[in-house]
Design a protein around this motif. Structure first.
Motif, PDB file in Angstrom:
ATOM      1  N   HIS A 186      21.308 -76.637 125.792  1.00 38.65           N
ATOM      2  CA  HIS A 186      19.885 -76.625 125.472  1.00 38.65           C
ATOM      3  C   HIS A 186      19.080 -75.718 126.403  1.00 38.65           C
ATOM      4  CE1 HIS A 186      16.276 -77.957 123.567  1.00 38.65           C
ATOM      5  NE2 HIS A 186      15.759 -78.407 124.704  1.00 38.65           N
ATOM      6  N   PHE A 187      19.499 -75.612 127.657  1.00 39.39           N
ATOM      7  CA  PHE A 187      18.755 -74.778 128.602  1.00 39.39           C
ATOM      8  C   PHE A 187      19.449 -73.433 128.821  1.00 39.39           C
ATOM      9  CE2 PHE A 187      17.092 -78.981 129.262  1.00 39.39           C
ATOM     10  CZ  PHE A 187      15.729 -78.742 129.382  1.00 39.39           C
ATOM     11  N   PHE A 188      19.912 -72.863 127.714  1.00 40.77           N
ATOM     12  CA  PHE A 188      20.604 -71.572 127.748  1.00 40.77           C
ATOM     13  C   PHE A 188      19.726 -70.457 128.297  1.00 40.77           C
ATOM     14  CE2 PHE A 188      18.379 -71.736 123.735  1.00 40.77           C
ATOM     15  CZ  PHE A 188      17.887 -70.450 123.559  1.00 40.77           C
ATOM     16  N   ILE A 189      18.408 -70.627 128.257  1.00 39.38           N
ATOM     17  CA  ILE A 189      17.534 -69.557 128.760  1.00 39.38           C
ATOM     18  C   ILE A 189      17.714 -69.336 130.260  1.00 39.38           C
ATOM     19  CG2 ILE A 189      15.805 -69.843 126.938  1.00 39.38           C
ATOM     20  CD1 ILE A 189      13.986 -71.171 129.046  1.00 39.38           C
ATOM     21  N   ASN A 190      18.176 -70.358 130.971  1.00 35.35           N
ATOM     22  CA  ASN A 190      18.351 -70.220 132.421  1.00 35.35           C
ATOM     23  C   ASN A 190      19.541 -69.334 132.772  1.00 35.35           C
ATOM     24  OD1 ASN A 190      16.183 -71.978 132.875  1.00 35.35           O
ATOM     25  ND2 ASN A 190      17.508 -73.781 132.855  1.00 35.35           N
ATOM     26  N   ASP A 191      20.554 -69.307 131.912  1.00 32.03           N
ATOM     27  CA  ASP A 191      21.764 -68.542 132.188  1.00 32.03           C
ATOM     28  C   ASP A 191      21.820 -67.218 131.444  1.00 32.03           C
ATOM     29  OD1 ASP A 191      22.803 -70.609 133.845  1.00 32.03           O
ATOM     30  OD2 ASP A 191      23.410 -71.710 132.040  1.00 32.03           O
ATOM     31  N   ASN A 192      20.897 -66.999 130.534  1.00 33.66           N
ATOM     32  CA  ASN A 192      20.902 -65.780 129.727  1.00 33.66           C
ATOM     33  C   ASN A 192      19.585 -65.022 129.832  1.00 33.66           C
ATOM     34  OD1 ASN A 192      23.543 -66.080 127.927  1.00 33.66           O
ATOM     35  ND2 ASN A 192      22.553 -68.091 127.967  1.00 33.66           N
ATOM     36  N   ASP A 193      18.896 -65.202 130.959  1.00 37.74           N
ATOM     37  CA  ASP A 193      17.556 -64.622 131.072  1.00 37.74           C
ATOM     38  C   ASP A 193      17.571 -63.100 130.946  1.00 37.74           C
ATOM     39  OD1 ASP A 193      18.927 -64.627 133.481  1.00 37.74           O
ATOM     40  OD2 ASP A 193      17.146 -64.838 134.712  1.00 37.74           O
ATOM     41  N   PHE A 194      18.595 -62.439 131.497  1.00 36.54           N
ATOM     42  CA  PHE A 194      18.647 -60.969 131.417  1.00 36.54           C
ATOM     43  C   PHE A 194      18.704 -60.514 129.956  1.00 36.54           C
ATOM     44  CE2 PHE A 194      20.929 -56.935 131.154  1.00 36.54           C
ATOM     45  CZ  PHE A 194      20.197 -56.145 132.031  1.00 36.54           C
ATOM     46  N   ASP A 195      19.602 -61.138 129.176  1.00 38.14           N
ATOM     47  CA  ASP A 195      19.748 -60.749 127.768  1.00 38.14           C
ATOM     48  C   ASP A 195      18.512 -61.113 126.951  1.00 38.14           C
ATOM     49  OD1 ASP A 195      22.309 -59.707 128.156  1.00 38.14           O
ATOM     50  OD2 ASP A 195      23.270 -61.642 127.782  1.00 38.14           O
ATOM     51  N   ILE A 196      17.918 -62.259 127.248  1.00 38.05           N
ATOM     52  CA  ILE A 196      16.721 -62.679 126.515  1.00 38.05           C
ATOM     53  C   ILE A 196      15.553 -61.736 126.809  1.00 38.05           C
ATOM     54  CG2 ILE A 196      14.977 -64.503 126.343  1.00 38.05           C
ATOM     55  CD1 ILE A 196      17.345 -66.499 126.739  1.00 38.05           C
ATOM     56  N   LEU A 197      15.411 -61.359 128.064  1.00 38.28           N
ATOM     57  CA  LEU A 197      14.325 -60.435 128.430  1.00 38.28           C
ATOM     58  C   LEU A 197      14.563 -59.049 127.830  1.00 38.28           C
ATOM     59  CD1 LEU A 197      13.823 -61.727 132.043  1.00 38.28           C
ATOM     60  CD2 LEU A 197      12.048 -61.627 130.287  1.00 38.28           C
ATOM     61  N   HIS A 198      15.817 -58.659 127.718  1.00 37.35           N
ATOM     62  CA  HIS A 198      16.133 -57.398 127.041  1.00 37.35           C
ATOM     63  C   HIS A 198      15.687 -57.466 125.581  1.00 37.35           C
ATOM     64  CE1 HIS A 198      18.213 -53.674 126.098  1.00 37.35           C
ATOM     65  NE2 HIS A 198      18.835 -54.288 125.099  1.00 37.35           N
ATOM     66  N   LEU A 199      15.963 -58.599 124.924  1.00 39.42           N
ATOM     67  CA  LEU A 199      15.530 -58.790 123.536  1.00 39.42           C
ATOM     68  C   LEU A 199      14.011 -58.740 123.437  1.00 39.42           C
ATOM     69  CD1 LEU A 199      16.096 -59.658 120.551  1.00 39.42           C
ATOM     70  CD2 LEU A 199      15.899 -62.015 121.355  1.00 39.42           C
ATOM     71  N   ILE A 200      13.320 -59.429 124.348  1.00 39.06           N
ATOM     72  CA  ILE A 200      11.853 -59.427 124.331  1.00 39.06           C
ATOM     73  C   ILE A 200      11.313 -58.014 124.521  1.00 39.06           C
ATOM     74  CG2 ILE A 200       9.798 -60.199 125.593  1.00 39.06           C
ATOM     75  CD1 ILE A 200      11.292 -62.845 126.139  1.00 39.06           C
ATOM     76  N   ASN A 201      11.849 -57.295 125.488  1.00 37.83           N
ATOM     77  CA  ASN A 201      11.393 -55.930 125.749  1.00 37.83           C
ATOM     78  C   ASN A 201      11.591 -55.037 124.525  1.00 37.83           C
ATOM     79  OD1 ASN A 201      10.456 -56.166 128.419  1.00 37.83           O
ATOM     80  ND2 ASN A 201      12.508 -55.912 129.263  1.00 37.83           N
ATOM     81  N   GLU A 202      12.773 -55.096 123.939  1.00 32.78           N
ATOM     82  CA  GLU A 202      13.070 -54.264 122.766  1.00 32.78           C
ATOM     83  C   GLU A 202      12.148 -54.623 121.594  1.00 32.78           C
ATOM     84  OE1 GLU A 202      17.197 -54.406 121.622  1.00 32.78           O
ATOM     85  OE2 GLU A 202      17.507 -52.440 122.537  1.00 32.78           O
ATOM     86  N   THR A 203      11.950 -55.908 121.395  1.00 28.25           N
ATOM     87  CA  THR A 203      11.144 -56.369 120.256  1.00 28.25           C
ATOM     88  C   THR A 203       9.679 -55.989 120.410  1.00 28.25           C
ATOM     89  OG1 THR A 203      12.639 -58.253 119.959  1.00 28.25           O
ATOM     90  CG2 THR A 203      10.478 -58.398 118.918  1.00 28.25           C
ATOM     91  N   LEU A 204       9.127 -56.233 121.602  1.00 28.94           N
ATOM     92  CA  LEU A 204       7.695 -55.958 121.789  1.00 28.94           C
ATOM     93  C   LEU A 204       7.405 -54.476 121.940  1.00 28.94           C
ATOM     94  CD1 LEU A 204       6.571 -58.930 124.066  1.00 28.94           C
ATOM     95  CD2 LEU A 204       6.695 -58.766 121.570  1.00 28.94           C
ATOM     96  N   ALA A 205       8.408 -53.688 122.322  1.00 22.89           N
ATOM     97  CA  ALA A 205       8.211 -52.242 122.402  1.00 22.89           C
ATOM     98  C   ALA A 205       7.902 -51.643 121.024  1.00 22.89           C
ATOM     99  CB  ALA A 205       9.452 -51.588 122.994  1.00 22.89           C
ATOM    100  N   GLU A 206       8.341 -52.331 119.974  1.00 17.72           N
ATOM    101  CA  GLU A 206       8.108 -51.841 118.605  1.00 17.72           C
ATOM    102  C   GLU A 206       6.670 -52.069 118.159  1.00 17.72           C
ATOM    103  OE1 GLU A 206      10.958 -53.876 116.221  1.00 17.72           O
ATOM    104  OE2 GLU A 206      12.693 -52.951 117.219  1.00 17.72           O
ATOM    105  N   HIS A 207       5.939 -52.901 118.911  1.00 16.28           N
ATOM    106  CA  HIS A 207       4.551 -53.202 118.542  1.00 16.28           C
ATOM    107  C   HIS A 207       3.570 -52.326 119.324  1.00 16.28           C
ATOM    108  CE1 HIS A 207       5.760 -56.592 116.131  1.00 16.28           C
ATOM    109  NE2 HIS A 207       6.427 -57.121 117.132  1.00 16.28           N
TER     110      HIS A 207
END
Length: 233
Positions: free
Chosen positions: A212-233
Motif C-alpha cells: 500500500h505504501f509503494f510510493i515510499n520505495d518507488n519515489d524516483f520512478d513516480i517523480l519521473h512519471l509526474i515530471n514527464e506527464t506535467l511537462a506535456e501541459h
C-alpha cells in the motif's frame, strides 16, 4: 514548460512533510505545494476534520488562494487521493478552473470505496490493524506518548474515509487522471482501472512494486512519471 503548481495530499495520519523530499527531484517549472491538513504538521493546534465535507470546505479555501490564473495539478495517496478527487469536484462546482492533471495513488475509485469501522476499534485492536497496514512507523506504534498524539489523528482520518458516501452527480472530472497502485497491495489493478470512469479527459494507469505504501520505495520512478506527464501541459 510553463510554471505548474503541484498540490500533494497526504495519506491518513500523514502531514505535508512526507512530500518535502520531492522538491529536489521535480522539474524547475513545477512548484510543490504539500497540503497541510488540520490537526497535524504546521496546523497541529487546529481541530482534525470531522468528515469529508469538513475537509473540503477547509482545503477549498486553502487551494483557491493559490490558483487564480495559474496552472495546477493534484497528487494524492490513499486518503489523499480521495480528497484530491472530491476537492476537484468542489472546485469545478464552484466555477473554479480545474487541475490539468489528477494523480490518484493507492485508493479505489470513489464508487468502490469499502465501508469499514476501523476507527471505532478499541485502542489495542486499532494499533494492531495499523501495524498490519505497515504505514505507521514501529517506533511510533510502540511509543505510548507518541500514540497519544497520533491516535486521535488516525481515528479522525479513518473515520473520514469509512464514512465517505459517494454522490454520483457530476462525477467525471474535466481533468486528466493517472491512477497508480502497488502490485502487492490489496487495492489491485481491477480496482484502479475504474478510475477511467471518473474523467472526461485522458486516463492512464501505472503499477509499481510494493504494497500500500509503494510510493515510499518507488519515489524516483513516480517523480519521473509526474515530471514527464506535467511537462506535456
Amino acid at each position: 514548460m510553463n510554471n505548474m503548481l503541484l498540490f500533494c495530499f497526504p495519506y491518513a495520519g500523514g502531514s505535508e512533510s512526507i512530500y518535502y523530499p520531492w522538491r529536489k527531484h521535480l522539474l524547475p517549472g513545477i512548484e510543490l505545494l504539500p497540503i497541510p491538513y488540520a490537526g497535524r504538521g504546521t496546523r497541529f493546534r487546529d481541530t482534525c476534520y470531522k468528515n469529508m465535507d469538513d475537509a473540503l470546505c477547509d482545503l477549498f479555501e486553502y487551494v483557491k488562494k493559490y490558483i487564480s490564473g495559474t496552472k495546477y495539478s493534484f497528487f494524492g495517496h490513499s486518503m489523499g487521493g480521495l480528497i484530491a478527487y472530491e476537492l476537484c469536484r468542489k472546485l469545478e462546482g464552484e466555477g473554479v478552473h480545474p487541475p490539468k492533471h489528477v494523480f490518484v495513488s493507492g485508493v479505489r475509485a470513489p464508487n468502490r470505496i469499502r465501508s469499514h469501522h476501523l476507527h471505532q476499534l478499541p485502542e489495542e485492536e486499532f494499533k494492531k490493524k495499523l501495524d498490519e497496514l505497515n504505514g505507521t512507523p514501529k517506533e511510533v506504534l510502540h511509543n505510548r506518548q507518541l500514540m497519544e498524539i497520533f491516535l486521535p489523528i488516525l481515528r479522525s482520518d479513518f473515520r473520514l474515509i469509512e464514512e465517505y458516501a459517494f454522490m454520483p452527480d457530476n462525477a467525471r472530472l474535466n481533468a486528466n487522471i493517472t491512477a497508480l497502485y502497488g502490485k502487492g497491495d490489496d487495492i489491485v489493478y481491477e480496482d484502479m482501472i475504474h478510475w477511467k470512469d471518473f474523467t472526461k479527459e485522458q486516463f492512464g494507469l501505472q503499477g509499481y512494486p510494493g504494497g500500500h505504501f509503494f510510493i515510499n520505495d518507488n519515489d524516483f520512478d513516480i517523480l519521473h512519471l509526474i515530471n514527464e506527464t506535467l511537462a506535456e501541459h
